[in-house]
Design a protein around this motif. Sequence first.
Motif, short mmCIF file in Angstrom:
data_model
loop_
_atom_site.label_atom_id
_atom_site.label_comp_id
_atom_site.label_asym_id
_atom_site.label_seq_id
_atom_site.Cartn_x
_atom_site.Cartn_y
_atom_site.Cartn_z
N HIS A 186 -10.68 2.30 5.10
CA HIS A 186 -9.64 2.85 4.26
C HIS A 186 -9.72 2.59 3.03
O HIS A 186 -9.07 3.63 2.44
N HIS B 295 -9.44 6.17 0.07
CA HIS B 295 -8.59 5.82 -0.82
C HIS B 295 -9.49 5.82 -2.17
O HIS B 295 -8.86 6.32 -3.25
N HIS C 66 -6.60 10.90 6.15
CA HIS C 66 -5.99 9.89 5.70
C HIS C 66 -4.18 10.85 5.36
O HIS C 66 -3.80 10.16 5.04
N SER D 107 1.51 4.08 2.96
CA SER D 107 -0.16 3.99 2.93
C SER D 107 0.01 4.83 4.04
O SER D 107 1.32 4.70 5.16
N HIS E 215 -0.10 10.03 4.60
CA HIS E 215 0.59 10.21 3.42
C HIS E 215 1.52 11.25 2.97
O HIS E 215 2.22 11.04 2.12
N HIS F 185 0.83 -1.04 0.20
CA HIS F 185 0.41 -0.27 -0.09
C HIS F 185 0.70 0.81 -0.04
O HIS F 185 0.82 2.32 -0.28
ZN LIG Z 1 -3.55 4.37 3.35
#
Ligand SMILES: [Zn+2]
Length: 256
Positions: A164, A168, A191, A256, A195, A104
């Motif tokens: 999760h 994305h 999130h 990720s 990243h 990821h």
């Molecule tokens: Zn992620």
Amino acid sequence: MAPTVDLPPKRALGRYSYPTSHRVIELVAMAVYVGAASVLARRVGVELWARAGLGTALAVAVAAFAGFVAADLASGLVHALCDNLGSVDTPVVGQKFIRSFREHHVDPMDMTRGDFVRVNADNFLACLPVVVPTVLWLDVARHPYVATFVLALSLVVIMTNQIHKWAHMPEVPGAVRALQRRGLILSPEHHQVHHTAPFDTHYCITSGITNEPLARIGFWPVLLRGCRWVGRALPGSPAVVGDPADLGVEAGSERS
Ligand SMILES: [Zn+2]
Ligand SMILES: [Zn+2]
């Protein structure tokens, strides 16, 4: 002419065939979880019904919220450890757990292409060591709120990878986006902090509710120091190597 051999698709960290044995383990884990959680939910329901009242409702709300927070915290701890310790070659957990976190890092969109079982089954498996002993040995009549906590915790944990994945996806159902906007599940905006370089904070990925408090008390730097220390005994640990390129991640690219 030599016969052509069907190779599994090339993945970011080498070929991975997603063997049938992994699929079988996943399906069995999901079935066992659904059975055990159903038994536990029925017992909890019967007990709470017998105690119906405002005090019971408040206690259930507190226990369920505690499970919601604990699931977010657990997701962050597992994520941080899998990001920073060991490698895909680590025995037992390398292929089944660490690989998905590391891949990821390289291709954040890969998980959005997996089916429900492939994306979520690992978390059903991770819940079994908690849910099965609870069903076997917890006296729900005496400890209904502990059982409520375990149930809430596991229900959020089994949804973690799906949440999760939604964070994305460029397009999600309206109800999911509404939950993201209210901070009840992980939002893409929240999130994105994880990243962004230096990729060493905001590991929690269910609601993200514990990310800010943990960042404020300096929890992640302490955990990562621990990972560097333990990682010396685990070959390939990124926390020790300390170079994003060793994860197969280009400097400045998303993780990720
Ligand atoms: Zn992620
Ligand atoms: Zn990560």
